[in-house]
Design a protein around this motif. Structure first.
Motif, PDB file in Angstrom:
ATOM      1  N   THR A 264       0.841  -1.192   0.000  1.00 15.44           N
ATOM      2  CA  THR A 264       0.000   0.000   0.000  1.00 15.44           C
ATOM      3  C   THR A 264       0.878   1.244   0.000  1.00 15.44           C
ATOM      4  OG1 THR A 264      -0.128  -0.034   2.427  1.00 15.44           O
ATOM      5  CG2 THR A 264      -1.928  -1.100   1.217  1.00 15.44           C
ATOM      6  N   HIS A 265       0.274   2.354  -0.346  1.00 19.98           N
ATOM      7  CA  HIS A 265       1.031   3.608  -0.325  1.00 19.98           C
ATOM      8  C   HIS A 265       1.349   4.018   1.113  1.00 19.98           C
ATOM      9  CE1 HIS A 265       2.423   7.605  -1.291  1.00 19.98           C
ATOM     10  NE2 HIS A 265       1.589   8.073  -0.377  1.00 19.98           N
TER      11      HIS A 265
ATOM     12  N   ASN B  92      -7.704   6.669   5.228  1.00 19.60           N
ATOM     13  CA  ASN B  92      -7.091   5.493   4.615  1.00 19.60           C
ATOM     14  C   ASN B  92      -6.311   4.679   5.638  1.00 19.60           C
ATOM     15  OD1 ASN B  92      -8.092   6.038   2.065  1.00 19.60           O
ATOM     16  ND2 ASN B  92      -6.330   7.292   1.520  1.00 19.60           N
TER      17      ASN B  92
ATOM     18  N   LEU C   1      -6.936   0.864   6.727  1.00 17.19           N
ATOM     19  CA  LEU C   1      -5.887  -0.156   6.681  1.00 17.19           C
ATOM     20  C   LEU C   1      -5.711  -0.830   8.037  1.00 17.19           C
ATOM     21  CD1 LEU C   1      -3.257   1.651   4.421  1.00 17.19           C
ATOM     22  CD2 LEU C   1      -4.883  -0.158   3.778  1.00 17.19           C
TER      23      LEU C   1
ATOM     24  N   TRP D 185       3.902  -6.428   5.367  1.00 18.59           N
ATOM     25  CA  TRP D 185       3.168  -5.283   4.814  1.00 18.59           C
ATOM     26  C   TRP D 185       4.210  -4.295   4.335  1.00 18.59           C
ATOM     27  CZ3 TRP D 185      -2.281  -4.382   6.346  1.00 18.59           C
ATOM     28  CH2 TRP D 185      -2.823  -3.233   5.743  1.00 18.59           C
TER      29      TRP D 185
ATOM     30  N   CYS E  24       5.036  -0.597   2.558  1.00 21.94           N
ATOM     31  CA  CYS E  24       4.431   0.706   2.286  1.00 21.94           C
ATOM     32  C   CYS E  24       5.518   1.757   2.111  1.00 21.94           C
ATOM     33  CB  CYS E  24       3.467   1.100   3.401  1.00 21.94           C
ATOM     34  SG  CYS E  24       4.229   1.192   5.038  1.00 21.94           S
TER      35      CYS E  24
END
Length: 109
Positions: free
Chosen positions: A39-40, A68, A72, A84, A86
């Motif tokens: 994810t960003h 967001n 998340l 994860w 990012c």
């Protein structure tokens, strides 16, 4: 105009809802178990708040991602995953099984 901004904000909200619904649907298809999440930004509780610089008002800047990041977090609490990955915060650091990437390269095996 205010109407244009309101309409644009509504469109953004609708697009975000579609993306979030699709993410949940896809995770359900895999029984909420995946090897990697990319994810960003990161789940809310992993935000590197020590990097906030009060004089530059970075906390206000990062607040734009609040919804967001909270979403998340809800995903993370239900998800079983190996790592994860990012970005967003421009640092290279691992916290538990959350890896922030900036200059580093993480090899997915």
């Amino acid at each position: 105009s205010t109407l244009d901004r309101s309409s644009a904000a509504s469109d953004v909200y609708k697009r975000q809802k579609v993306v979030k619904d699709k993410a949940k649907f896809n995770l359900e298809q895999y029984g909420w178990k995946v090897d990697y999440v990319v994810t960003h930004t990161c789940p809310y509780e992993y935000r590197p708040t020590y990097r906030y610089i009060p004089d530059l008002n970075t906390a206000k800047c990062f607040k734009r991602h609040y919804d967001n990041e909270k979403f998340l977090s809800k995903i993370r609490n239900k998800l079983v995953y190996e790592m994860w990955l990012c970005g967003h915060f421009h640092l290279d650091r691992t916290v538990g099984n959350v890896r922030f990437l900036y200059d580093d390269i993480y090899e997915i095996k």
